[in-house]
Design an enzyme around this catalytic site. Structure first.
Site, PDB file in Angstrom:
ATOM      1  N   GLY A  73     -44.398  -7.046  38.198  1.00  0.00           N
ATOM      2  CA  GLY A  73     -43.549  -6.554  38.963  1.00  0.00           C
ATOM      3  C   GLY A  73     -43.436  -6.974  40.604  1.00  0.00           C
ATOM      4  CB  CYS A 115     -40.512 -13.163  38.469  1.00  0.00           C
ATOM      5  SG  CYS A 115     -41.154 -14.000  36.563  1.00  0.00           S
ATOM      6  CD  GLU A 131     -48.540 -11.697  31.684  1.00  0.00           C
ATOM      7  OE1 GLU A 131     -47.311 -11.287  32.085  1.00  0.00           O
ATOM      8  OE2 GLU A 131     -49.290 -11.106  31.233  1.00  0.00           O
ATOM      9  CG  ASN A 164     -37.440  -8.638  35.077  1.00  0.00           C
ATOM     10  OD1 ASN A 164     -38.351  -8.132  34.554  1.00  0.00           O
ATOM     11  ND2 ASN A 164     -37.674  -9.843  35.988  1.00  0.00           N
ATOM     12  CD  GLU A 219     -44.971 -12.934  36.308  1.00  0.00           C
ATOM     13  OE1 GLU A 219     -44.561 -13.253  37.511  1.00  0.00           O
ATOM     14  OE2 GLU A 219     -44.074 -12.469  35.471  1.00  0.00           O
TER      15      GLU A 219
HETATM   16  P1  NAD Z   1     -40.524  -1.449  42.298  1.00  0.00           P
HETATM   17  O1  NAD Z   1     -41.252  -2.254  43.265  1.00  0.00           O
HETATM   18  O2  NAD Z   1     -40.417  -0.215  42.572  1.00  0.00           O
HETATM   19  O3  NAD Z   1     -40.623  -1.689  40.917  1.00  0.00           O
HETATM   20  C1  NAD Z   1     -41.058  -2.782  40.315  1.00  0.00           C
HETATM   21  C2  NAD Z   1     -41.730  -2.556  39.130  1.00  0.00           C
HETATM   22  O4  NAD Z   1     -43.016  -1.963  39.278  1.00  0.00           O
HETATM   23  C3  NAD Z   1     -41.009  -1.726  38.033  1.00  0.00           C
HETATM   24  O5  NAD Z   1     -41.167  -1.833  36.794  1.00  0.00           O
HETATM   25  C4  NAD Z   1     -41.753  -0.167  38.421  1.00  0.00           C
HETATM   26  O6  NAD Z   1     -41.445   0.616  37.523  1.00  0.00           O
HETATM   27  C5  NAD Z   1     -43.150  -0.453  38.734  1.00  0.00           C
HETATM   28  N1  NAD Z   1     -43.834   0.372  39.537  1.00  0.00           N
HETATM   29  C6  NAD Z   1     -43.321   0.701  41.026  1.00  0.00           C
HETATM   30  N2  NAD Z   1     -44.117   1.387  41.365  1.00  0.00           N
HETATM   31  C7  NAD Z   1     -45.216   1.492  40.677  1.00  0.00           C
HETATM   32  C8  NAD Z   1     -46.757   2.194  40.664  1.00  0.00           C
HETATM   33  N3  NAD Z   1     -47.162   2.709  41.572  1.00  0.00           N
HETATM   34  N4  NAD Z   1     -47.483   1.991  39.455  1.00  0.00           N
HETATM   35  C9  NAD Z   1     -46.958   1.067  38.455  1.00  0.00           C
HETATM   36  N5  NAD Z   1     -45.858   0.605  38.162  1.00  0.00           N
HETATM   37  C10 NAD Z   1     -45.141   0.522  39.286  1.00  0.00           C
HETATM   38  O7  NAD Z   1     -39.082  -1.890  42.450  1.00  0.00           O
HETATM   39  P2  NAD Z   1     -37.851  -2.430  41.578  1.00  0.00           P
HETATM   40  O8  NAD Z   1     -36.626  -1.957  42.282  1.00  0.00           O
HETATM   41  O9  NAD Z   1     -37.904  -1.852  40.295  1.00  0.00           O
HETATM   42  O10 NAD Z   1     -37.767  -3.879  41.717  1.00  0.00           O
HETATM   43  C11 NAD Z   1     -37.696  -4.468  43.058  1.00  0.00           C
HETATM   44  C12 NAD Z   1     -38.284  -5.696  43.191  1.00  0.00           C
HETATM   45  O11 NAD Z   1     -39.583  -5.971  42.057  1.00  0.00           O
HETATM   46  C13 NAD Z   1     -37.440  -6.993  42.773  1.00  0.00           C
HETATM   47  O12 NAD Z   1     -36.827  -7.388  43.883  1.00  0.00           O
HETATM   48  C14 NAD Z   1     -38.505  -7.950  42.441  1.00  0.00           C
HETATM   49  O13 NAD Z   1     -39.019  -8.391  43.452  1.00  0.00           O
HETATM   50  C15 NAD Z   1     -39.656  -7.148  41.940  1.00  0.00           C
HETATM   51  N6  NAD Z   1     -39.866  -7.362  40.199  1.00  0.00           N
HETATM   52  C16 NAD Z   1     -40.311  -8.598  40.034  1.00  0.00           C
HETATM   53  C17 NAD Z   1     -40.282  -8.616  38.531  1.00  0.00           C
HETATM   54  C18 NAD Z   1     -41.217  -9.874  37.735  1.00  0.00           C
HETATM   55  O14 NAD Z   1     -40.656 -10.166  36.920  1.00  0.00           O
HETATM   56  N7  NAD Z   1     -42.184 -10.379  38.600  1.00  0.00           N
HETATM   57  C19 NAD Z   1     -39.845  -7.690  37.736  1.00  0.00           C
HETATM   58  C20 NAD Z   1     -39.306  -6.488  38.377  1.00  0.00           C
HETATM   59  C21 NAD Z   1     -39.186  -6.344  39.561  1.00  0.00           C
END
Ligand code: NAD
Length: 480
Positions: free
Chosen positions: A231, A287, A461, A155, A253
């Protein structure tokens, strides 16, 4: 659309001062057209092993570089980012979708993060503790925690990475960064600036790969001493469990579901304008995005009128086009999630005040959407929407508002608008959240703490706390 299309680079791994293409690649998709614009190299286990080895030797070099010199090099990296900002911003918009103006802000703001941590590098003070007996000297020193594994999402391809890199480098740590596979090139441009500034071999390494494989490898590896992840809460909990098993320090975070309280005594039109701007920034994929709009009954009609009008004014389109204020969602998963959350809310009786549909059939565009009468049992009132849907509900009393704000297990950001100084103080105190911003949107500065509580994670952070996360405290007691 009048976009001029710059060329988009393929992205390689960066290991031990060398950019490395690999046999396994993944396409990078422009979310505004769904067209493939490039490729990102994915790491095999051998690449990851080499990245860790490089981080190990890089750490031995970097920890001995005086903080003053580390600081100078970081400042040079910031200068390079500033000089390259226009190109980097265009690349970011192509891969992530956000409007060019937002990409520019993110890129330029990253230089402030680097510079702030460069300054903090020079302030990792220890202390002397008065001894109980003569001849004893008791000192406390701060040491870098060691090689760091950092995981950053799509993002904010630069902002999420620069916070982790800068704090780690300032503290004297080396880094293996797993960047976002869907938005890799702007993150790689950030790493390139540090490389070009003269960072020694192995101090900063960049990999992409299958996220679960990369994290399992890096977290378990004995050389890695610290994990930092940004994430979703679900993935954060998974990684925290792995890190706990190996007794690794971590910063998490994670997701949020920020309440935005608007009291009837607020400057309601101003609240509507600022909240709409915050809500639809980066198409809601933030986020700390305001999520549950809770408006005191007496102000509901006025708020909704202004909020809907602000929302309708937002021009949606290719982020490279002039005047566009909201781009597409960054990937197909988010588009699908918006459609599902909307159908669920409407199924539970929600009224669509504006938006509510996908725009066009190519590109992941979803109209900025405002909902009223949203049942508290709707998914959107529990799950982080991470997209451009704003549910607006009412409250009657202060206590009811605070109870609703604190209802969910998340605790990242919270907002409130009121002219009452008593309510401001009470909200600041009673809301269970790592960050609270009152009568304005003032989160995310490098010098201020940035992080959540409860299911939104732990650690900061930003601010001096961010550097703490990369330092060990050592106590030395010597008798002469
Ligand atoms: P997701 O939960 O699969 O991934 C979120 C992030 O985590 C991605 O960057 C992904 O590459 C990473 N990731 C996933 N599985 C991982 C693992 N086993 N080990 C290491 N990294 C891993 O789903 P998505 O579709 O990418 O995002 C969905 C949700 O994630 C969003 O709805 C939001 O709630 C959250 N998100 C939060 C932030 C934030 O800034 N806190 C950023 C991106 C996504």
């Amino acid at each position: 659309m009048n976009a001029t299309v710059p060329s988009y680079p393929d992205t390689h791994l960066y290991i031990n001062q060398t950019w490395r293409a690999t046999a396994h690649t993944q396409p990078v998709i422009d979310p505004s057209s769904e067209v493939q614009i490039g490729l990102v190299s994915l790491a095999a286990e051998t690449d990851l092993a080499e990245a860790v080895k490089a981080a190990q030797s890089g750490f031995e070099i970097w920890r001995k570089v005086p903080a003053f010199e580390r600081s100078k090099l970081m400042r040079l990296a910031a200068q390079l980012i500033r000089e390259r900002a226009e190109d980097i911003a265009r690349i970011m918009t192509m891969e992530q979708g956000k409007p060019l103006a937002e990409s520019r802000i993110e890129t330029l703001a990253s230089t402030e993060v680097v510079e702030w941590f460069a300054e903090e590098a020079r302030r990792t003070y220890g202390r002397v503790i008065p001894a109980r007996v003569g001849g004893v000297r008791q000192i406390v020193t701060r040491e870098p925690v060691g090689p760091v594994a950092a995981f950053t999402p799509w993002n904010f391809p630069i902002n999420q990475a620069v916070r982790k890199i800068s704090a780690a480098l300032a503290a004297g740590c080396s880094v293996v960064l797993k960047g976002p596979e869907e938005t890799p090139a702007s993150c790689a441009a950030l790493v390139r600036a540090f490389a070009d500034a003269g960072l020694p071999a192995g101090v900063l390494n960049l990999v992409f790969g299958v996220p679960a494989e990369v994290s399992a490898f890096l977290i378990a590896h004995p050389v890695i001493r610290k994990i930092s992840f940004t994430g979703s809460t679900a993935v954060g909990k998974l990684l925290a469990a792995q890190a706990g098993k190996h007794m690794k320090r971590m910063t998490m975070e994670l997701g949020g579901h920020a309440p935005a309280l608007v009291f009837a005594d607020a400057d309601v039109p101003r609240a509507a304008r600022l909240l709409a701007a915050a809500k639809f920034r980066n198409a809601g994929q933030v986020c700390v995005s305001p999520t549950r709009f809770l408006v005191e009954e007496a102000a509901f009609d006025e708020f909704v009128e202004h909020f809907v009008s602000e929302t309708r004014d937002i021009m949606v389109g290719n982020g490279l086009s002039e005047g566009v204020r909201m781009g597409p969602l960054a990937n197909e998963r988010r588009l699908q999630a918006m459609q599902e959350l909307l159908a669920d809310a409407v199924g539970h009786g929600a009224k669509v005040l504006t938006g509510g549909t996908r725009i066009g059939s190519k590109g992941y565009f979803f109209a900025p959407t405002v909902l009223a009468n949203v049942a508290s049992s709707s998914r959107i009132m529990h799950e982080e929407p991470f997209g451009p849907i704003a549910p607006v509900s009412t409250f009657r009393t202060f206590d009811e508002a605070v109870a609703e704000a604190n209802r969910l297990p998340f605790g990242l950001a919270a907002y409130a608008y009121t002219r009452s100084s008593e309510k401001l103080a009470a909200v600041g105190e009673l809301i269970e959240s790592g960050m609270v911003s009152l009568n304005h949107h003032g989160l995310g500065l490098p010098e201020a703490p940035f992080g959540g509580i409860k299911d939104s994670g732990y650690g900061s952070e930003g601010g001096t706390e961010a550097l703490e996360a990369y330092l060990n405290t050592k106590f030395v007691s010597e008798h002469r």
